[in-house]
Design a protein around this motif. Structure first.
Motif, short mmCIF file in Angstrom:
data_model
loop_
_atom_site.label_atom_id
_atom_site.label_comp_id
_atom_site.label_asym_id
_atom_site.label_seq_id
_atom_site.Cartn_x
_atom_site.Cartn_y
_atom_site.Cartn_z
N TYR A 1 0.86 -1.19 0.00
CA TYR A 1 0.00 0.00 0.00
C TYR A 1 0.89 1.23 0.00
CZ TYR A 1 -3.32 3.56 1.56
OH TYR A 1 -4.07 4.69 1.64
N TYR B 1 -2.18 1.37 10.43
CA TYR B 1 -2.63 0.69 9.21
C TYR B 1 -2.45 -0.82 9.40
CZ TYR B 1 -1.96 5.38 7.25
OH TYR B 1 -2.02 6.73 7.01
N GLY C 1 -5.04 -0.99 4.93
CA GLY C 1 -6.20 -0.19 5.30
C GLY C 1 -6.04 0.45 6.67
N LYS C 2 -6.67 1.62 6.86
CA LYS C 2 -6.56 2.34 8.13
C LYS C 2 -7.32 1.59 9.23
CE LYS C 2 -6.98 6.82 8.10
NZ LYS C 2 -7.56 8.20 8.10
N LYS C 3 -6.63 1.39 10.38
CA LYS C 3 -7.24 0.71 11.53
C LYS C 3 -7.75 1.72 12.56
CE LYS C 3 -5.28 -2.84 13.44
NZ LYS C 3 -4.29 -3.73 14.08
N GLN D 1 0.66 5.30 0.74
CA GLN D 1 -0.19 6.37 1.28
C GLN D 1 0.19 7.70 0.63
OE1 GLN D 1 -2.79 6.41 3.29
NE2 GLN D 1 -2.92 8.64 3.37
N ASP E 1 -3.79 -5.28 3.87
CA ASP E 1 -3.91 -4.51 2.64
C ASP E 1 -3.56 -3.03 2.83
OD1 ASP E 1 -6.05 -3.58 4.10
OD2 ASP E 1 -7.59 -4.33 2.73
#
Length: 567
Positions: free
Chosen positions: A161, A195, A201-203, A163, A199
């Motif tokens: 990923y 993250y 993705g933001k946690k 950003q 994948d």
């Protein structure tokens, strides 16, 4: 057979040169380096904007014939330096290699890389520590401690990923990044974000009152520490003071506690800090001129706060990890006296103290256990590296060994005034591993370097030597058991690599090789440990991030961080 001397370094004034504080003090961010240039139109070679290609690491051999005046080859042991009575240090002048026509014949001495690799349990942290059972380099009977990094079935990586860069109108600090078993955590504009590692993705997201102005790379009990500003910048106050101390729970994704502290010498204003660190259950922060303080990691309770005494002695910065160290400065310019100390984390009382030679204005701590201190003695460091000598101090505060890093020969560096901002050096196996400066490789356009080591008991260079390979330069990131994890900055047509170097045999195992696609490579090489980037590798995943962000300077996509995962 000797190797060529390294080329001239960049002009002074970089990491090693003392700097005037920006508006708002040393907490204010410094401008990032410009973007790397693309490959030349003529003969293929590394981009001009990436002279060092990431974290330098010395390699075994590429030998070149040289005139008698050239210093001994990179792999040859240097004479040990005796502990000084005062001053002194590595003052060797760099010699620049000039190739005229075909007068110089390149003879390559290639040392083959091995594939043996030990894996096992380990914390995978970023702080390297010494193994007291280890022997000096070259001893094939040396004990080997398994690391936690496994060799992937396929080291060819893919993008996890990327950003995008946040939109800002001015220079903003985003210092700090951490990698756990489940989460990559990155400082952003006035916030800290977690993250997931599946994948990207933001946690979770932790908002802050102002920008992050300092962070430690140490982690304890899944927590880390940061400094941040109490407010957003305004026209009247562009750089609010760096006063707020906070602890981030990396798994829960929350600000465990935060606060500030008044000066121990009186006054109503909160103390301004420029550095923060963590050792066990103690968080410690200090400023170049404002002194320090310590807090309990769990609840933020103030543990101790040293006063500036009658001799103007103050704590200028702390270093954490397995122990807590400090550089304590006494006196006034230009007659400073520096003491490197190990402290009791609970009380702040020194348990060991070493007085550095008079005339040294700034010192740095490379490791707290073993205790290794770096300094630029007599302004002998060249190219803004900020370190000419290493001092190994025993638990009683006595000098055990002094290691001169000849100017222009090694790629270690330390921040100008920061105590714990040294890079391109890792400590483990009773040694300190330092990369050579990059130098010409086999071809006229090729650059390379080597990873070498010094014994911490004797201060002498060992026979350890790992080769970055033609057109690659290698930089150590951290220890993994008795192995060294290193990043290789690639040539213009390749992707970067992560390798594990066996601390006993110095053989390399490839853990990751990134894609050579033009766009992916452009994104990767926009990050470099030589240019204020942070690299974190763990469990087959590599994250490369910025420490400062500013208004975009090109139309190419720009990123706060990029990440790769091995197949």
């Amino acid at each position: 057979m000797s190797t060529p001397p390294p080329p001239s370094q960049p002009p002074s004034g970089g990491f090693g040169a003392p700097q005037d504080p920006p508006p708002g003090g040393f907490g204010a961010p410094t401008p990032p380096a410009g973007p790397p240039a693309g490959p030349p139109a003529a003969a293929p070679q590394p981009p001009a904007g990436q002279p060092a290609y990431g974290y330098p690491q010395p390699d075994p051999g590429y030998g070149y014939p040289q005139p008698p005046t050239v210093p001994a080859q990179y792999g040859a042991p240097l004479p040990s330096a005796q502990p000084p009575a005062g001053g002194g240090g590595g003052g060797d002048k760099r010699t620049q290699l000039t190739i005229v026509g075909a007068a110089l014949l390149a003879i390559v001495l290639i040392v083959g890389g091995g594939l043996w690799y030990a894996s096992g349990d380990g914390d995978g942290g970023t702080t390297a520590q010494s193994d007291p059972s280890a022997s000096p380099g070259g001893d094939k009977n040396q004990a080997s401690t398994p690391g936690s990094e496994k060799v992937p079935g396929n080291p060819k990586s893919k993008i996890l990923y990327n950003q995008p860069l946040p939109t800002v109108t001015d220079l903003v600090s985003v210092n700090g990044s951490w990698l756990t078993d489940t989460t990559y955590v990155k400082s952003d504009v006035s916030k800290v974000v977690g993250y997931n590692l599946v994948d990207g993705g933001k946690k979770w997201e932790v908002p802050l009152t102002g920008e992050v102005c300092g962070a430690t790379h140490h982690v304890s009990e899944n927590k880390t520490a940061i400094l941040f500003r109490p407010a957003q910048p305004t026209v009247e106050n562009k750089y609010p003071p760096c006063t707020e101390v906070g602890v981030i729970d990396l798994e829960a994704g929350k600000l465990a506690w935060s606060g500030n502290i008044k000066s121990a010498n009186g006054g109503d204003k909160p103390v301004q800090f420029s550095e923060i660190t963590l050792s066990g259950k103690t968080v410690a922060a200090a400023g170049v001129s404002s002194g320090g303080a310590a807090w309990n990691l769990a609840d933020g309770k103030n543990l101790w706060q040293p006063k500036v005494d009658g001799e103007s002695c103050r704590d200028t910065g702390y270093a954490g990890g397995e122990a807590l160290g400090v550089i304590r400065k006494c006196g006034q310019h230009p007659n400073y006296t520096l003491n490197a100390q190990i402290l009791d984390p609970a009380t702040g009382a020194p348990t060991a103290s070493y007085k550095l030679s008079q005339g040294i204005e700034y010192a740095h701590i490379v490791s707290t256990k073993p205790f290794v201190v770096a300094a630029d003695v007599g302004d002998n460091a060249k190219g803004g590296k900020g370190v000419s000598d290493l001092f190994v101090v025993d638990p009683k505060g006595e000098l055990k060994a002094r290691i001169p890093l000849a100017a222009g020969t090694f790629a270690a560096k330390c921040g100008s005034t920061d105590v714990e901002k040294c890079s391109n050096m890792v400590v483990g196996n009773g040694k300190i591993y330092v990369p050579s400066a990059e130098h010409q490789g086999q071809s006229p356009t090729g650059r390379t370097n080597e990873l070498l080591s010094f014994d911490l008991e004797t201060g002498k260079q060992t026979t350890d030597r790992a080769d970055a390979g033609e057109r690659y330069t290698m930089y150590p990131l951290r220890m993994d058991g008795s192995n060294i994890i290193a990043y290789k900055v690639p040539p213009y047509d390749k992707g970067g690599q992560i390798v594990s170097i066996d601390g006993r045999t110095m053989k390399e195992t490839l853990l990751m090789e990134n894609p050579a696609d033009k766009d992916i490579r452009r994104a990767e090489t926009s990050f470099s440990p030589e240019f204020s980037s942070e690299l974190r590798y763990r469990g087959g995943k590599l994250f490369m991030s910025k420490q400062n962000v500013s208004k975009p300077y090109s139309t190419d996509p720009e990123y706060l961080f990029v990440s790769f995962t091995a197949s």
